[in-house]
Write a protein that holds these residues in place. Structure first.
Motif, PDB file in Angstrom:
ATOM      1  N   THR A   1      -2.994   5.289   7.515  1.00 40.86           N
ATOM      2  CA  THR A   1      -3.755   6.442   7.043  1.00 40.86           C
ATOM      3  C   THR A   1      -3.527   6.626   5.551  1.00 40.86           C
ATOM      4  O   THR A   1      -2.402   6.493   5.067  1.00 40.86           O
ATOM      5  CB  THR A   1      -3.304   7.717   7.786  1.00 40.86           C
ATOM      6  N   VAL A   2      -4.584   6.934   4.808  1.00 41.17           N
ATOM      7  CA  VAL A   2      -4.474   7.109   3.358  1.00 41.17           C
ATOM      8  C   VAL A   2      -3.578   8.309   3.046  1.00 41.17           C
ATOM      9  O   VAL A   2      -3.834   9.431   3.499  1.00 41.17           O
ATOM     10  CB  VAL A   2      -5.855   7.304   2.720  1.00 41.17           C
ATOM     11  N   ARG A   3      -2.518   8.059   2.285  1.00 39.20           N
ATOM     12  CA  ARG A   3      -1.597   9.120   1.872  1.00 39.20           C
ATOM     13  C   ARG A   3      -1.730   9.460   0.396  1.00 39.20           C
ATOM     14  O   ARG A   3      -1.503  10.596  -0.016  1.00 39.20           O
ATOM     15  CB  ARG A   3      -0.149   8.688   2.148  1.00 39.20           C
ATOM     16  N   ASP A   4      -2.046   8.450  -0.417  1.00 36.12           N
ATOM     17  CA  ASP A   4      -2.116   8.680  -1.857  1.00 36.12           C
ATOM     18  C   ASP A   4      -3.087   7.680  -2.461  1.00 36.12           C
ATOM     19  O   ASP A   4      -3.213   6.546  -1.980  1.00 36.12           O
ATOM     20  CB  ASP A   4      -0.733   8.516  -2.492  1.00 36.12           C
TER      21      ASP A   4
ATOM     22  N   LEU B   1      -3.969   2.362  -3.466  1.00 39.40           N
ATOM     23  CA  LEU B   1      -3.926   3.213  -2.284  1.00 39.40           C
ATOM     24  C   LEU B   1      -2.600   3.007  -1.568  1.00 39.40           C
ATOM     25  O   LEU B   1      -2.149   1.865  -1.398  1.00 39.40           O
ATOM     26  CB  LEU B   1      -5.045   2.873  -1.305  1.00 39.40           C
ATOM     27  N   LEU B   2      -1.983   4.094  -1.134  1.00 41.52           N
ATOM     28  CA  LEU B   2      -0.823   4.036  -0.253  1.00 41.52           C
ATOM     29  C   LEU B   2      -1.280   4.491   1.124  1.00 41.52           C
ATOM     30  O   LEU B   2      -1.803   5.601   1.274  1.00 41.52           O
ATOM     31  CB  LEU B   2       0.301   4.939  -0.765  1.00 41.52           C
ATOM     32  N   THR B   3      -1.104   3.628   2.129  1.00 42.50           N
ATOM     33  CA  THR B   3      -1.408   3.998   3.509  1.00 42.50           C
ATOM     34  C   THR B   3      -0.151   3.815   4.350  1.00 42.50           C
ATOM     35  O   THR B   3       0.659   2.930   4.084  1.00 42.50           O
ATOM     36  CB  THR B   3      -2.562   3.148   4.080  1.00 42.50           C
ATOM     37  N   THR B   4       0.011   4.664   5.351  1.00 42.77           N
ATOM     38  CA  THR B   4       1.212   4.597   6.186  1.00 42.77           C
ATOM     39  C   THR B   4       0.847   4.818   7.640  1.00 42.77           C
ATOM     40  O   THR B   4      -0.172   5.435   7.970  1.00 42.77           O
ATOM     41  CB  THR B   4       2.253   5.654   5.774  1.00 42.77           C
ATOM     42  N   GLU B   5       1.714   4.313   8.508  1.00 44.45           N
ATOM     43  CA  GLU B   5       1.614   4.553   9.938  1.00 44.45           C
ATOM     44  C   GLU B   5       2.998   4.400  10.537  1.00 44.45           C
ATOM     45  O   GLU B   5       3.595   3.324  10.463  1.00 44.45           O
ATOM     46  CB  GLU B   5       0.642   3.564  10.585  1.00 44.45           C
TER      47      GLU B   5
ATOM     48  N   MET C   1       4.298   6.898  -4.114  1.00 44.68           N
ATOM     49  CA  MET C   1       3.711   5.913  -5.008  1.00 44.68           C
ATOM     50  C   MET C   1       3.490   6.552  -6.374  1.00 44.68           C
ATOM     51  O   MET C   1       2.872   7.612  -6.485  1.00 44.68           O
ATOM     52  CB  MET C   1       2.384   5.404  -4.447  1.00 44.68           C
ATOM     53  N   LEU C   2       4.014   5.928  -7.427  1.00 46.93           N
ATOM     54  CA  LEU C   2       3.908   6.438  -8.789  1.00 46.93           C
ATOM     55  C   LEU C   2       3.225   5.378  -9.645  1.00 46.93           C
ATOM     56  O   LEU C   2       3.747   4.281  -9.821  1.00 46.93           O
ATOM     57  CB  LEU C   2       5.288   6.769  -9.352  1.00 46.93           C
ATOM     58  N   VAL C   3       2.065   5.715 -10.175  1.00 45.02           N
ATOM     59  CA  VAL C   3       1.246   4.760 -10.910  1.00 45.02           C
ATOM     60  C   VAL C   3       1.225   5.128 -12.393  1.00 45.02           C
ATOM     61  O   VAL C   3       1.065   6.293 -12.750  1.00 45.02           O
ATOM     62  CB  VAL C   3      -0.187   4.721 -10.352  1.00 45.02           C
ATOM     63  N   ALA C   4       1.407   4.136 -13.243  1.00 46.35           N
ATOM     64  CA  ALA C   4       1.315   4.308 -14.684  1.00 46.35           C
ATOM     65  C   ALA C   4       0.545   3.122 -15.253  1.00 46.35           C
ATOM     66  O   ALA C   4       0.186   2.178 -14.535  1.00 46.35           O
ATOM     67  CB  ALA C   4       2.702   4.409 -15.319  1.00 46.35           C
ATOM     68  N   ALA C   5       0.303   3.143 -16.555  1.00 44.56           N
ATOM     69  CA  ALA C   5      -0.501   2.088 -17.167  1.00 44.56           C
ATOM     70  C   ALA C   5       0.152   0.724 -17.054  1.00 44.56           C
ATOM     71  O   ALA C   5      -0.528  -0.306 -17.047  1.00 44.56           O
ATOM     72  CB  ALA C   5      -0.759   2.428 -18.633  1.00 44.56           C
ATOM     73  N   ASP C   6       1.494   0.674 -16.948  1.00 46.67           N
ATOM     74  CA  ASP C   6       2.177  -0.615 -16.907  1.00 46.67           C
ATOM     75  C   ASP C   6       2.436  -1.116 -15.494  1.00 46.67           C
ATOM     76  O   ASP C   6       3.010  -2.192 -15.315  1.00 46.67           O
ATOM     77  CB  ASP C   6       3.503  -0.545 -17.671  1.00 46.67           C
ATOM     78  N   GLY C   7       2.017  -0.382 -14.463  1.00 48.31           N
ATOM     79  CA  GLY C   7       2.226  -0.849 -13.096  1.00 48.31           C
ATOM     80  C   GLY C   7       2.469   0.287 -12.139  1.00 48.31           C
ATOM     81  O   GLY C   7       2.245   1.458 -12.453  1.00 48.31           O
ATOM     82  N   VAL C   8       2.960  -0.056 -10.951  1.00 46.86           N
ATOM     83  CA  VAL C   8       3.142   0.913  -9.882  1.00 46.86           C
ATOM     84  C   VAL C   8       4.560   0.806  -9.335  1.00 46.86           C
ATOM     85  O   VAL C   8       5.103  -0.287  -9.174  1.00 46.86           O
ATOM     86  CB  VAL C   8       2.095   0.681  -8.759  1.00 46.86           C
TER      87      VAL C   8
END
Length: 401
Positions: free
Chosen positions: A99-102, A113-117, A150-157
């Motif tokens: 399921t989409v979390r973030d 996209l971060l998905t979890t189950e 999940m933490l996303v920035a210009a240089d990666g995740v």
């Protein structure tokens, strides 16, 4: 580098050329969608029957039910109201694991996209604005069924475990390296840093920053009880947090990498009220929110304060008319209005800096709006969709569920 949203907005195309499928194809897809989402659709349909068919534009009220469900099973359609447009998909959304979390975007084309189950998590990446996705299992799994962050920035995740003891970093979301478990010494905030809580507490945890997989406390902790941390830097390079002090709701900003913080308090509210910020260029909008009188969710929007000088000074908070609730972040629009969704799924706009809100009818019920590096994400759009917008006005459904 500072948040580039404002400079990017006027130069990017917004539309998506979509060919309308034949009626029989739409009918078949709608039947498939109904079968796959029977429980969710039944719940929405029941609420829609109960909802009052209202005027095209009306102010929010305290006892409102969820909005009527629009025809989300027509994938390729476009829905518009009050200058807000939602573009559909040329087909039903693709099933991803979990399921989409973030959802986070670093520009109009590249996102995650971060998905979890249960006890597993996955990271999906897109290079074409959410039309196609590449999925790998997350190197950090849920802990006690609590999803990682999940933490996303210009240089990666970076993916951080729920207890903040484990993290991993990737430049592209596909090849990962362990970030270890140790907390680095306090260090000045850098351009690609993302602020994060050092615990799962809603309020009161210490603030740290993640950059390229390194987790470190900020040089000085903000002098308030922090309940909210901005996901992006402001246009002037500052970092913002929000929460409360003994005097009332408050925000704090640092313009020197976390060495010092300037606090602005908004007294006169209940002890449980908190504050958070939304920025666009030199404009800063402070939303003062409090728990709903009947339940802890959705939160009530109590007032909005405005700054036109980057947060150096603010207008007195304008009390919000009625019993407005809020789902996620305020969205400052380029035409000067504010946009939000409330706790019942309605879309609302304000032309008077949050004093009053006008409801937009005919858009998908949506439960939360959130700021990302390159724009905004809409969650639980018609219960199953996730949407992205670079400017808050034009939204594109993502091909993922």
């Amino acid at each position: 580098m500072p948040d580039q949203l404002e400079s990017r907005l006027r130069s990017e195309g917004r539309g998506l050329e979509i060919e309308q499928p034949p009626l029989e194809v739409i009918a078949a897809r709608a039947a498939t969608l109904r079968r796959r989402r029977l429980i969710a659709q039944a719940g929405v349909a029941t609420l829609a029957v109960l909802a009052t068919a209202g005027v095209a534009l009306r102010l929010v009220g305290p006892a409102d039910r969820p909005p009527p469900a629009v025809a989300a099973s027509d994938p390729a359609a476009t829905w518009s109201a009050g200058g807000i447009t939602i573009n559909g998909l040329p087909h039903l959304p693709t099933d991803l694991p979990g399921t989409v979390r973030d959802a986070e975007f670093v520009d109009a084309e590249h996102g995650y996209l971060l998905t979890t189950e249960c006890c597993r998590a996955w990271i999906s990446t897109t290079d074409d604005g959410g039309r196609t996705w590449h999925t790998v299992e997350s190197p950090v799994a849920p802990k006690d069924k609590t999803p990682p962050t999940m933490l996303v920035a210009a240089d990666g995740v970076t993916v951080v475990s729920a207890d903040h003891h484990t993290r991993a970093f990737s430049a592209d979301g596909r090849i990962w390296a362990s970030g270890g478990t140790a907390l680095a010494p306090a260090a000045p905030l850098t351009g690609n840093a993302r602020l994060v809580s050092l615990s799962d507490a809603d309020c009161g945890a210490e603030t740290a920053a993640v950059a390229a997989g390194v987790l470190a406390p900020v040089p000085q902790q903000p002098p308030l009880t922090v309940c909210w941390r901005s996901s992006v830097r402001a246009g002037d390079g500052s970092f913002w947090v929000g929460g409360r002090t003994p005097a009332g709701p408050a925000v704090a900003v640092t313009r020197d990498g976390g060495a010092t913080w300037t606090v602005t308090e908004f007294p006169g509210y209940a002890p449980t009220a908190t504050a958070r910020a939304a920025m666009l260029g030199r404009q800063v909008f402070i939303s003062i929110v409090g728990p709903n009188e009947a339940t802890t969710t959705p939160e009530r929007l109590l007032a909005v304060a405005t700054s036109t000088d980057g947060g150096l000074s603010f207008t007195p908070p304008h009390p919000t008319a009625g019993q407005a609730t809020i789902g996620g972040d305020l969205v400052p629009l380029l035409d000067g209005r504010l946009l939000m969704v409330d706790g019942y799924g309605h879309w609302l706009v304000s032309e008077d800096e949050g004093v009053s809100w006008v409801r937009l009818e005919g858009l998908h019920p949506t439960m939360r709006l959130a700021r990302t590096q390159a724009g905004y994400v809409a969650y639980k759009m018609s219960t199953i969709y996730t949407g992205f917008s670079a400017d808050g006005s034009t939204w594109q459904k993502l091909d993922a569920q």
